[in-house]
Design a protein around this motif. Sequence first.
Motif, mmCIF file in Angstrom:
data_model
loop_
_atom_site.group_PDB
_atom_site.id
_atom_site.type_symbol
_atom_site.label_atom_id
_atom_site.label_comp_id
_atom_site.label_asym_id
_atom_site.label_seq_id
_atom_site.Cartn_x
_atom_site.Cartn_y
_atom_site.Cartn_z
ATOM 1 N N TYR A 120 49.189 9.611 31.710
ATOM 2 C CA TYR A 120 47.819 9.189 31.369
ATOM 3 C C TYR A 120 46.801 9.977 32.197
ATOM 4 N N GLU A 121 47.088 10.115 33.498
ATOM 5 C CA GLU A 121 46.169 10.833 34.371
ATOM 6 C C GLU A 121 46.017 12.292 33.941
ATOM 7 N N ALA A 122 47.119 12.916 33.580
ATOM 8 C CA ALA A 122 47.075 14.316 33.157
ATOM 9 C C ALA A 122 46.206 14.483 31.915
ATOM 10 N N GLU A 123 46.311 13.536 30.991
ATOM 11 C CA GLU A 123 45.481 13.597 29.785
ATOM 12 C C GLU A 123 44.009 13.431 30.140
ATOM 13 N N GLY A 124 43.713 12.486 31.020
ATOM 14 C CA GLY A 124 42.331 12.276 31.411
ATOM 15 C C GLY A 124 41.747 13.481 32.121
ATOM 16 N N LEU A 125 42.503 14.074 33.043
ATOM 17 C CA LEU A 125 42.014 15.250 33.763
ATOM 18 C C LEU A 125 41.839 16.437 32.830
ATOM 19 N N LEU A 126 42.712 16.567 31.851
ATOM 20 C CA LEU A 126 42.566 17.637 30.861
ATOM 21 C C LEU A 126 41.234 17.511 30.134
ATOM 22 N N GLN A 127 40.892 16.297 29.712
ATOM 23 C CA GLN A 127 39.643 16.087 28.980
ATOM 24 C C GLN A 127 38.423 16.303 29.884
ATOM 25 N N VAL A 128 38.550 15.963 31.168
ATOM 26 C CA VAL A 128 37.464 16.244 32.110
ATOM 27 C C VAL A 128 37.269 17.747 32.236
ATOM 28 N N SER A 129 38.375 18.489 32.361
ATOM 29 C CA SER A 129 38.280 19.943 32.508
ATOM 30 C C SER A 129 37.702 20.608 31.267
ATOM 31 N N ARG A 130 37.840 19.975 30.129
ATOM 32 C CA ARG A 130 37.291 20.515 28.877
ATOM 33 C C ARG A 130 35.849 20.075 28.631
ATOM 34 N N GLY A 131 35.283 19.274 29.552
ATOM 35 C CA GLY A 131 33.909 18.802 29.402
ATOM 36 C C GLY A 131 33.742 17.755 28.330
ATOM 37 N N PRO A 176 40.512 8.911 35.219
ATOM 38 C CA PRO A 176 41.344 9.690 34.290
ATOM 39 C C PRO A 176 42.548 8.928 33.762
ATOM 40 N N VAL A 177 43.057 7.980 34.545
ATOM 41 C CA VAL A 177 44.202 7.189 34.070
ATOM 42 C C VAL A 177 43.766 6.284 32.913
ATOM 43 N N PHE A 178 42.667 5.577 33.087
ATOM 44 C CA PHE A 178 42.137 4.692 32.042
ATOM 45 C C PHE A 178 41.771 5.496 30.794
ATOM 46 N N ILE A 179 41.071 6.602 30.989
ATOM 47 C CA ILE A 179 40.675 7.433 29.847
ATOM 48 C C ILE A 179 41.901 7.992 29.142
ATOM 49 N N GLY A 180 42.861 8.476 29.915
ATOM 50 C CA GLY A 180 44.081 9.016 29.307
ATOM 51 C C GLY A 180 44.864 7.970 28.540
ATOM 52 N N TYR A 181 44.962 6.768 29.100
ATOM 53 C CA TYR A 181 45.645 5.671 28.411
ATOM 54 C C TYR A 181 44.982 5.384 27.068
#
Length: 503
Positions: free
Chosen positions: A90-101, A262-267
Amino acid sequence: MLDAELLKKELAPHGQEHLVRFWGELSEAEREQLCADVRAVDVAEVVEYFRRTQETSRTDQQKLDDRMKPIPPHIHGSAVRSGPREIAAYEAEGLLQVSRGKVGVLLMAGGQGTRLGVTYPKGMYDVGLPSHKTLYQLQAERILRLEELAYSRTGRRGSVAWYIMTSEATMEPTLRFFEQHAYFGLDRRNVVVFEQGLLPCFTFDGKIILDGKNRLSKAPDGNGGLYRALREEKVLDDMERRGIEYLHAHAVDNILVKVADPVFIGYCIKKGADCGAKVVEKTNPTEAVGVVCEVDGRFQVVEYSEITPMTAERCNNDGRLTFSAGSICNHFFTRQFLRHVADRHERKLRLHVAKKKIPYVDASGHRVVPDKPNGIKMEKFVFDVFPFSERFVTWEVDRTEEFSPVKNADSTGKDCPATARNDLFALHRRYLELAGGMVTETEEDFVCEISPLVSYAGENLEGSVADAKLRSPIVIWAEGEVPASNGTVNGTAGYINEIHAYA
Protein backbone atom coordinates in the motif's frame (compact mmCIF):
# COMPACT_ATOMS: atom_id res chain seq x y z
CA MET A 1 -31.37 54.61 -6.89
CA LEU A 2 -31.90 51.80 -4.37
CA ASP A 3 -35.51 50.72 -4.03
CA ALA A 4 -36.68 49.38 -0.68
CA GLU A 5 -40.03 48.26 -2.05
CA LEU A 6 -38.37 46.21 -4.79
CA LEU A 7 -36.08 44.51 -2.26
CA LYS A 8 -39.02 43.90 0.06
CA LYS A 9 -40.98 42.39 -2.81
CA GLU A 10 -38.12 39.96 -3.47
CA LEU A 11 -37.97 38.93 0.19
CA ALA A 12 -41.70 38.69 0.90
CA PRO A 13 -42.36 35.30 -0.78
CA HIS A 14 -39.81 33.80 1.61
CA GLY A 15 -41.07 35.55 4.73
CA GLN A 16 -37.94 37.68 5.11
CA GLU A 17 -39.20 41.21 4.43
CA HIS A 18 -38.24 42.21 8.00
CA LEU A 19 -34.65 42.57 6.73
CA VAL A 20 -35.49 46.04 5.32
CA ARG A 21 -37.42 47.38 8.30
CA PHE A 22 -34.67 49.90 9.19
CA TRP A 23 -34.31 51.16 5.62
CA GLY A 24 -35.44 54.69 6.49
CA GLU A 25 -32.71 55.00 9.13
CA LEU A 26 -29.84 53.97 6.84
CA SER A 27 -27.45 56.13 4.89
CA GLU A 28 -27.00 55.52 1.18
CA ALA A 29 -23.78 53.58 1.85
CA GLU A 30 -25.49 51.47 4.50
CA ARG A 31 -28.35 50.72 2.12
CA GLU A 32 -25.87 49.56 -0.48
CA GLN A 33 -24.25 47.30 2.08
CA LEU A 34 -27.59 45.79 3.08
CA CYS A 35 -28.54 45.18 -0.56
CA ALA A 36 -25.17 43.55 -1.22
CA ASP A 37 -25.51 41.41 1.90
CA VAL A 38 -28.99 40.20 0.95
CA ARG A 39 -28.15 39.55 -2.69
CA ALA A 40 -25.01 37.64 -1.76
CA VAL A 41 -27.40 35.06 -0.31
CA ASP A 42 -29.73 32.83 -2.29
CA VAL A 43 -32.67 33.57 0.01
CA ALA A 44 -34.93 30.92 -1.48
CA GLU A 45 -32.20 28.30 -1.03
CA VAL A 46 -31.33 29.16 2.59
CA VAL A 47 -34.99 29.32 3.61
CA GLU A 48 -35.37 25.85 2.10
CA TYR A 49 -32.32 24.80 4.11
CA PHE A 50 -34.06 25.98 7.27
CA ARG A 51 -37.18 23.99 6.38
CA ARG A 52 -35.04 20.90 5.88
CA THR A 53 -33.36 21.36 9.24
CA GLN A 54 -36.75 21.14 10.89
CA GLU A 55 -37.46 17.86 9.11
CA THR A 56 -34.00 16.56 9.95
CA SER A 57 -34.45 17.41 13.63
CA ARG A 58 -37.67 15.39 13.72
CA THR A 59 -36.02 12.47 11.92
CA ASP A 60 -32.99 12.55 14.24
CA GLN A 61 -35.28 11.79 17.17
CA GLN A 62 -35.85 8.33 15.70
CA LYS A 63 -33.18 5.83 16.75
CA LEU A 64 -31.37 4.04 13.93
CA ASP A 65 -30.67 0.75 15.72
CA ASP A 66 -32.77 -1.53 13.52
CA ARG A 67 -31.35 -0.07 10.30
CA MET A 68 -27.64 -0.21 11.20
CA LYS A 69 -25.12 -2.80 10.08
CA PRO A 70 -21.38 -2.91 10.77
CA ILE A 71 -18.90 -2.30 7.96
CA PRO A 72 -18.39 -5.46 5.88
CA PRO A 73 -14.94 -6.99 6.54
CA HIS A 74 -13.87 -6.91 2.88
CA ILE A 75 -13.90 -3.08 2.82
CA HIS A 76 -12.73 -2.57 6.41
CA GLY A 77 -8.95 -2.68 6.25
CA SER A 78 -6.70 -2.26 9.25
CA ALA A 79 -3.15 -1.06 9.76
CA VAL A 80 -3.11 -3.09 12.97
CA ARG A 81 -4.25 -6.39 11.46
CA SER A 82 -2.47 -6.17 8.09
CA GLY A 83 0.90 -7.87 7.61
CA PRO A 84 4.16 -6.02 6.81
CA ARG A 85 4.13 -7.06 3.13
CA GLU A 86 0.57 -5.80 2.70
CA ILE A 87 1.39 -2.47 4.37
CA ALA A 88 4.53 -2.14 2.23
CA ALA A 89 2.51 -2.70 -0.95
CA TYR A 90 0.00 0.00 0.00
CA GLU A 91 2.80 2.40 0.93
CA ALA A 92 4.63 1.77 -2.34
CA GLU A 93 1.48 2.59 -4.30
CA GLY A 94 0.92 5.77 -2.34
CA LEU A 95 4.52 6.94 -2.76
CA LEU A 96 4.36 6.19 -6.48
CA GLN A 97 1.32 8.46 -6.84
CA VAL A 98 3.05 11.19 -4.80
CA SER A 99 6.09 10.99 -7.08
CA ARG A 100 3.81 11.34 -10.11
CA GLY A 101 2.18 14.49 -8.66
CA LYS A 102 -1.21 12.79 -8.44
CA VAL A 103 -1.81 13.43 -4.72
CA GLY A 104 -3.22 16.54 -3.06
CA VAL A 105 -4.19 17.43 0.50
CA LEU A 106 -7.40 19.13 1.58
CA LEU A 107 -6.89 20.78 4.94
CA MET A 108 -9.98 21.99 6.79
CA ALA A 109 -8.70 25.01 8.72
CA GLY A 110 -11.68 27.33 9.12
CA GLY A 111 -11.77 27.26 12.91
CA GLN A 112 -10.35 29.81 15.30
CA GLY A 113 -8.77 28.74 18.56
CA THR A 114 -11.60 30.11 20.71
CA ARG A 115 -11.81 27.03 22.93
CA LEU A 116 -8.02 27.14 23.27
CA GLY A 117 -8.27 30.71 24.53
CA VAL A 118 -6.81 32.42 21.44
CA THR A 119 -8.37 34.55 18.73
CA TYR A 120 -6.24 33.46 15.76
CA PRO A 121 -6.58 30.44 13.42
CA LYS A 122 -6.06 27.11 15.12
CA GLY A 123 -3.39 26.11 12.62
CA MET A 124 -1.20 28.92 13.98
CA TYR A 125 -1.35 27.49 17.51
CA ASP A 126 1.87 26.60 19.32
CA VAL A 127 1.12 23.47 21.37
CA GLY A 128 4.26 23.86 23.49
CA LEU A 129 6.77 21.55 21.82
CA PRO A 130 10.48 22.24 22.45
CA SER A 131 10.70 23.55 18.86
CA HIS A 132 7.57 25.68 19.29
CA LYS A 133 6.40 24.56 15.87
CA THR A 134 2.77 25.30 15.11
CA LEU A 135 0.25 22.85 13.70
CA TYR A 136 0.67 24.46 10.27
CA GLN A 137 4.44 24.06 10.38
CA LEU A 138 4.32 20.43 11.51
CA GLN A 139 1.99 19.55 8.65
CA ALA A 140 3.97 21.52 6.05
CA GLU A 141 7.16 19.72 7.07
CA ARG A 142 5.46 16.33 6.86
CA ILE A 143 4.57 17.15 3.26
CA LEU A 144 8.21 18.10 2.54
CA ARG A 145 9.49 14.87 4.07
CA LEU A 146 6.91 12.80 2.18
CA GLU A 147 8.01 14.33 -1.12
CA GLU A 148 11.60 13.36 -0.28
CA LEU A 149 10.54 9.83 0.66
CA ALA A 150 8.68 9.40 -2.63
CA TYR A 151 11.72 10.65 -4.54
CA SER A 152 14.09 8.32 -2.71
CA ARG A 153 11.84 5.31 -3.40
CA THR A 154 10.98 6.02 -7.03
CA GLY A 155 13.70 8.29 -8.40
CA ARG A 156 11.01 10.69 -9.57
CA ARG A 157 10.37 14.00 -7.87
CA GLY A 158 6.73 15.00 -7.50
CA SER A 159 5.01 17.60 -5.38
CA VAL A 160 1.95 17.46 -3.16
CA ALA A 161 -0.51 20.32 -3.68
CA TRP A 162 -1.81 21.64 -0.35
CA TYR A 163 -5.33 23.07 -0.48
CA ILE A 164 -6.21 24.91 2.73
CA MET A 165 -9.86 25.77 3.35
CA THR A 166 -10.20 28.76 5.64
CA SER A 167 -13.18 30.82 6.78
CA GLU A 168 -13.93 34.53 6.60
CA ALA A 169 -12.25 34.95 10.00
CA THR A 170 -9.14 32.86 9.27
CA MET A 171 -8.38 33.59 5.60
CA GLU A 172 -6.26 36.75 5.90
CA PRO A 173 -4.38 35.73 9.09
CA THR A 174 -3.52 32.38 7.48
CA LEU A 175 -2.21 34.00 4.30
CA ARG A 176 -0.08 36.44 6.30
CA PHE A 177 1.26 33.64 8.50
CA PHE A 178 2.41 31.55 5.56
CA GLU A 179 4.00 34.54 3.86
CA GLN A 180 5.82 35.54 7.06
CA HIS A 181 7.23 32.01 7.35
CA ALA A 182 8.12 31.59 3.65
CA TYR A 183 5.56 28.77 3.38
CA PHE A 184 7.80 26.65 5.65
CA GLY A 185 9.97 25.62 2.72
CA LEU A 186 7.12 24.57 0.42
CA ASP A 187 6.79 25.97 -3.08
CA ARG A 188 4.19 28.71 -2.58
CA ARG A 189 2.64 27.78 -5.94
CA ASN A 190 1.62 24.46 -4.38
CA VAL A 191 -0.17 26.07 -1.43
CA VAL A 192 -3.69 27.13 -2.38
CA VAL A 193 -5.68 28.95 0.30
CA PHE A 194 -9.41 29.38 -0.28
CA GLU A 195 -12.45 30.37 1.75
CA GLN A 196 -15.52 28.37 2.71
CA GLY A 197 -18.97 29.92 2.44
CA LEU A 198 -21.30 31.46 5.00
CA LEU A 199 -24.94 30.73 5.83
CA PRO A 200 -27.36 33.15 7.49
CA CYS A 201 -28.35 32.53 11.11
CA PHE A 202 -32.05 32.03 11.81
CA THR A 203 -34.43 32.55 14.69
CA PHE A 204 -36.23 29.44 15.87
CA ASP A 205 -39.27 30.45 13.80
CA GLY A 206 -37.35 30.81 10.55
CA LYS A 207 -36.46 34.49 10.31
CA ILE A 208 -32.97 35.51 9.16
CA ILE A 209 -31.27 37.40 11.99
CA LEU A 210 -29.96 40.92 11.53
CA ASP A 211 -26.55 41.42 13.12
CA GLY A 212 -26.87 45.17 12.47
CA LYS A 213 -29.46 47.39 10.85
CA ASN A 214 -27.70 46.94 7.52
CA ARG A 215 -26.12 43.50 7.72
CA LEU A 216 -27.17 39.89 8.10
CA SER A 217 -25.89 37.56 10.79
CA LYS A 218 -23.87 34.80 9.12
CA ALA A 219 -21.72 31.87 10.19
CA PRO A 220 -19.38 29.46 8.34
CA ASP A 221 -21.25 26.59 6.68
CA GLY A 222 -19.30 23.83 8.45
CA ASN A 223 -16.55 21.55 7.16
CA GLY A 224 -19.15 20.12 4.77
CA GLY A 225 -19.02 23.51 3.08
CA LEU A 226 -15.87 22.11 1.49
CA TYR A 227 -17.72 20.76 -1.52
CA ARG A 228 -19.41 23.99 -2.55
CA ALA A 229 -16.20 25.91 -1.95
CA LEU A 230 -14.25 23.50 -4.15
CA ARG A 231 -16.62 24.36 -6.99
CA GLU A 232 -17.23 28.06 -6.35
CA GLU A 233 -13.57 28.90 -5.64
CA LYS A 234 -12.44 26.96 -8.76
CA VAL A 235 -10.31 24.61 -6.67
CA LEU A 236 -11.52 21.56 -8.57
CA ASP A 237 -10.48 23.28 -11.79
CA ASP A 238 -7.02 23.81 -10.31
CA MET A 239 -6.78 20.11 -9.40
CA GLU A 240 -7.69 19.14 -12.95
CA ARG A 241 -5.03 21.44 -14.40
CA ARG A 242 -2.40 19.90 -12.13
CA GLY A 243 -3.48 16.33 -12.93
CA ILE A 244 -4.28 15.51 -9.31
CA GLU A 245 -6.36 12.35 -8.97
CA TYR A 246 -6.35 11.55 -5.24
CA LEU A 247 -7.06 13.76 -2.23
CA HIS A 248 -6.42 13.29 1.46
CA ALA A 249 -8.76 15.47 3.56
CA HIS A 250 -8.34 16.09 7.27
CA ALA A 251 -8.88 18.61 10.06
CA VAL A 252 -6.11 20.97 11.12
CA ASP A 253 -6.23 20.16 14.83
CA ASN A 254 -4.88 16.57 14.82
CA ILE A 255 -1.23 16.82 15.89
CA LEU A 256 -0.50 13.21 14.86
CA VAL A 257 -2.03 13.35 11.40
CA LYS A 258 -0.03 11.61 8.67
CA VAL A 259 -0.50 14.18 5.92
CA ALA A 260 -1.12 12.53 2.52
CA ASP A 261 -0.57 9.19 4.25
CA PRO A 262 0.83 6.91 1.49
CA VAL A 263 -0.41 3.75 3.19
CA PHE A 264 -4.01 5.02 3.41
CA ILE A 265 -3.91 6.41 -0.13
CA GLY A 266 -2.38 3.22 -1.49
CA TYR A 267 -4.96 1.06 0.27
CA CYS A 268 -7.85 3.10 -1.14
CA ILE A 269 -6.39 3.04 -4.67
CA LYS A 270 -5.80 -0.72 -4.61
CA LYS A 271 -9.37 -1.23 -3.39
CA GLY A 272 -10.67 0.92 -6.27
CA ALA A 273 -12.35 3.29 -3.79
CA ASP A 274 -13.86 6.63 -4.74
CA CYS A 275 -14.24 7.59 -1.05
CA GLY A 276 -12.62 6.30 2.11
CA ALA A 277 -12.57 7.01 5.84
CA LYS A 278 -9.74 6.49 8.28
CA VAL A 279 -11.15 5.32 11.63
CA VAL A 280 -10.00 4.35 15.11
CA GLU A 281 -11.45 1.68 17.36
CA LYS A 282 -13.78 3.18 19.98
CA THR A 283 -12.34 2.99 23.46
CA ASN A 284 -15.69 2.09 25.02
CA PRO A 285 -19.40 1.98 24.10
CA THR A 286 -20.12 5.44 25.50
CA GLU A 287 -17.21 7.29 23.87
CA ALA A 288 -18.71 10.42 22.34
CA VAL A 289 -17.65 9.86 18.74
CA GLY A 290 -19.67 9.03 15.66
CA VAL A 291 -19.33 5.57 14.15
CA VAL A 292 -19.00 4.69 10.49
CA CYS A 293 -21.51 2.01 9.56
CA GLU A 294 -24.04 0.92 6.96
CA VAL A 295 -27.60 2.26 7.12
CA ASP A 296 -30.20 1.15 4.59
CA GLY A 297 -27.50 -0.09 2.24
CA ARG A 298 -25.40 3.11 2.22
CA PHE A 299 -22.50 4.15 4.43
CA GLN A 300 -22.64 7.05 6.83
CA VAL A 301 -21.49 8.36 10.20
CA VAL A 302 -24.05 7.80 12.96
CA GLU A 303 -23.65 10.02 16.00
CA TYR A 304 -23.47 8.32 19.38
CA SER A 305 -26.67 10.10 20.43
CA GLU A 306 -28.62 8.50 17.57
CA ILE A 307 -28.41 4.94 18.89
CA THR A 308 -29.46 3.25 22.13
CA PRO A 309 -26.95 2.07 24.77
CA MET A 310 -27.90 -1.52 23.95
CA THR A 311 -26.75 -1.14 20.34
CA ALA A 312 -23.63 0.79 21.36
CA GLU A 313 -22.67 -2.08 23.72
CA ARG A 314 -23.15 -4.88 21.17
CA CYS A 315 -20.05 -7.03 20.77
CA ASN A 316 -18.78 -9.60 18.27
CA ASN A 317 -17.58 -13.10 19.22
CA ASP A 318 -14.05 -11.74 19.64
CA GLY A 319 -15.26 -9.26 22.25
CA ARG A 320 -14.77 -6.18 20.08
CA LEU A 321 -17.61 -3.71 19.74
CA THR A 322 -19.83 -4.41 16.74
CA PHE A 323 -20.00 -0.70 15.96
CA SER A 324 -16.39 0.20 16.72
CA ALA A 325 -15.27 2.34 13.77
CA GLY A 326 -14.84 5.78 15.34
CA SER A 327 -14.88 8.69 12.90
CA ILE A 328 -11.85 11.05 13.12
CA CYS A 329 -12.42 13.48 10.21
CA ASN A 330 -9.75 11.86 8.01
CA HIS A 331 -10.81 10.95 4.49
CA PHE A 332 -9.77 9.87 1.00
CA PHE A 333 -11.49 11.08 -2.17
CA THR A 334 -10.86 10.75 -5.84
CA ARG A 335 -11.05 14.03 -7.72
CA GLN A 336 -13.81 12.60 -9.89
CA PHE A 337 -15.88 11.82 -6.80
CA LEU A 338 -15.43 15.36 -5.50
CA ARG A 339 -16.53 16.79 -8.83
CA HIS A 340 -19.56 14.48 -8.86
CA VAL A 341 -20.55 15.57 -5.34
CA ALA A 342 -19.98 19.28 -5.98
CA ASP A 343 -21.96 19.32 -9.22
CA ARG A 344 -24.80 16.90 -8.42
CA HIS A 345 -25.20 16.29 -4.70
CA GLU A 346 -23.96 19.29 -2.74
CA ARG A 347 -27.42 20.83 -2.38
CA LYS A 348 -28.73 17.55 -0.96
CA LEU A 349 -26.25 17.38 1.91
CA ARG A 350 -27.79 16.88 5.30
CA LEU A 351 -27.97 20.01 7.44
CA HIS A 352 -27.04 20.04 11.10
CA VAL A 353 -28.36 22.53 13.62
CA ALA A 354 -26.51 24.21 16.46
CA LYS A 355 -28.57 26.28 18.89
CA LYS A 356 -26.48 29.35 19.76
CA LYS A 357 -26.53 32.71 21.50
CA ILE A 358 -26.55 34.97 18.43
CA PRO A 359 -26.31 38.77 18.76
CA TYR A 360 -29.23 40.50 17.03
CA VAL A 361 -30.90 43.85 16.43
CA ASP A 362 -34.23 44.18 18.25
CA ALA A 363 -37.36 45.94 16.99
CA SER A 364 -36.11 49.29 18.28
CA GLY A 365 -32.79 48.97 16.46
CA HIS A 366 -30.62 48.17 19.46
CA ARG A 367 -28.05 45.39 19.19
CA VAL A 368 -28.62 42.73 21.85
CA VAL A 369 -26.20 40.06 23.05
CA PRO A 370 -28.44 37.30 24.45
CA ASP A 371 -27.61 35.29 27.56
CA LYS A 372 -29.25 32.09 26.29
CA PRO A 373 -29.65 30.43 22.86
CA ASN A 374 -31.99 32.46 20.67
CA GLY A 375 -31.37 31.05 17.21
CA ILE A 376 -29.65 28.46 15.08
CA LYS A 377 -26.56 28.15 12.96
CA MET A 378 -26.78 25.64 10.15
CA GLU A 379 -23.78 23.65 9.00
CA LYS A 380 -22.85 20.73 6.81
CA PHE A 381 -20.45 17.95 7.80
CA VAL A 382 -17.68 16.67 5.55
CA PHE A 383 -18.60 13.02 6.07
CA ASP A 384 -22.18 13.43 4.88
CA VAL A 385 -21.04 12.62 1.32
CA PHE A 386 -20.41 8.98 2.22
CA PRO A 387 -23.90 7.87 1.04
CA PHE A 388 -23.07 9.17 -2.46
CA SER A 389 -20.07 6.84 -2.76
CA GLU A 390 -20.29 3.77 -5.00
CA ARG A 391 -16.99 2.25 -3.78
CA PHE A 392 -16.55 3.14 -0.12
CA VAL A 393 -13.83 1.70 2.17
CA THR A 394 -12.51 2.23 5.69
CA TRP A 395 -8.99 1.95 7.09
CA GLU A 396 -8.55 1.44 10.82
CA VAL A 397 -5.46 2.84 12.52
CA ASP A 398 -4.01 2.89 16.02
CA ARG A 399 -5.12 6.13 17.64
CA THR A 400 -1.89 6.35 19.66
CA GLU A 401 -0.07 6.72 16.35
CA GLU A 402 -2.49 8.85 14.35
CA PHE A 403 -5.13 10.71 16.37
CA SER A 404 -4.74 13.32 19.08
CA PRO A 405 -6.81 16.46 18.50
CA VAL A 406 -6.16 19.89 19.98
CA LYS A 407 -9.62 21.24 20.76
CA ASN A 408 -9.83 22.44 24.34
CA ALA A 409 -7.86 24.42 26.90
CA ASP A 410 -5.55 22.44 29.20
CA SER A 411 -7.97 22.96 32.09
CA THR A 412 -10.29 20.34 30.54
CA GLY A 413 -7.63 17.62 30.62
CA LYS A 414 -8.91 16.12 27.36
CA ASP A 415 -8.11 16.76 23.69
CA CYS A 416 -5.97 19.70 24.77
CA PRO A 417 -2.42 20.94 24.13
CA ALA A 418 -1.04 18.93 27.07
CA THR A 419 -2.55 15.63 25.93
CA ALA A 420 -1.56 16.24 22.29
CA ARG A 421 2.00 17.15 23.29
CA ASN A 422 2.35 14.04 25.46
CA ASP A 423 0.89 11.82 22.75
CA LEU A 424 3.45 13.16 20.26
CA PHE A 425 6.29 12.65 22.74
CA ALA A 426 5.14 9.07 23.38
CA LEU A 427 4.95 8.31 19.65
CA HIS A 428 8.42 9.73 19.02
CA ARG A 429 9.80 7.74 21.93
CA ARG A 430 8.46 4.56 20.27
CA TYR A 431 10.11 5.62 17.01
CA LEU A 432 13.46 5.86 18.81
CA GLU A 433 13.03 2.50 20.53
CA LEU A 434 12.06 0.77 17.28
CA ALA A 435 15.19 2.28 15.69
CA GLY A 436 17.32 0.70 18.43
CA GLY A 437 17.64 3.62 20.81
CA MET A 438 17.74 2.80 24.50
CA VAL A 439 15.53 4.94 26.72
CA THR A 440 15.53 4.00 30.39
CA GLU A 441 13.38 6.80 31.78
CA THR A 442 9.69 6.39 32.54
CA GLU A 443 7.18 8.00 30.20
CA GLU A 444 6.02 10.49 32.84
CA ASP A 445 7.36 13.94 31.98
CA PHE A 446 9.32 12.43 29.10
CA VAL A 447 10.09 14.88 26.27
CA CYS A 448 11.01 13.66 22.80
CA GLU A 449 10.46 15.62 19.58
CA ILE A 450 11.64 14.48 16.15
CA SER A 451 11.44 17.01 13.34
CA PRO A 452 9.10 15.92 10.52
CA LEU A 453 11.94 16.89 8.18
CA VAL A 454 13.94 14.00 9.66
CA SER A 455 11.27 11.31 9.81
CA TYR A 456 7.72 11.05 8.50
CA ALA A 457 6.73 7.91 10.41
CA GLY A 458 9.77 6.56 12.25
CA GLU A 459 12.06 5.92 9.30
CA ASN A 460 15.57 7.34 8.88
CA LEU A 461 16.56 7.10 12.55
CA GLU A 462 18.59 3.89 12.87
CA GLY A 463 21.91 5.39 11.82
CA SER A 464 21.77 8.03 14.52
CA VAL A 465 20.13 6.36 17.51
CA ALA A 466 20.77 2.61 17.24
CA ASP A 467 22.33 1.36 20.50
CA ALA A 468 22.50 4.94 21.80
CA LYS A 469 21.54 5.64 25.39
CA LEU A 470 19.04 8.49 25.27
CA ARG A 471 17.91 10.80 28.02
CA SER A 472 15.02 13.25 28.06
CA PRO A 473 14.62 15.90 26.80
CA ILE A 474 15.46 14.75 23.26
CA VAL A 475 15.05 16.91 20.19
CA ILE A 476 16.15 15.70 16.78
CA TRP A 477 16.22 18.08 13.87
CA ALA A 478 17.41 18.05 10.28
CA GLU A 479 20.54 19.56 8.82
CA GLY A 480 20.00 23.28 8.53
CA GLU A 481 17.43 23.49 11.31
CA VAL A 482 18.50 25.71 14.19
CA PRO A 483 16.53 27.36 16.98
CA ALA A 484 15.43 30.83 15.92
CA SER A 485 15.71 33.81 18.26
CA ASN A 486 12.04 33.49 19.20
CA GLY A 487 12.45 29.86 20.17
CA THR A 488 10.97 28.42 16.99
CA VAL A 489 12.81 26.12 14.64
CA ASN A 490 13.22 27.11 11.04
CA GLY A 491 14.98 24.91 8.54
CA THR A 492 14.96 23.00 5.31
CA ALA A 493 14.64 19.35 4.44
CA GLY A 494 17.77 17.24 4.85
CA TYR A 495 19.25 14.29 6.71
CA ILE A 496 19.90 13.93 10.43
CA ASN A 497 22.92 15.99 11.36
CA GLU A 498 23.04 15.11 15.06
CA ILE A 499 20.83 14.69 18.06
CA HIS A 500 20.22 17.92 19.95
CA ALA A 501 18.68 17.75 23.42
CA TYR A 502 17.79 20.87 25.35
CA ALA A 503 15.38 21.87 28.11
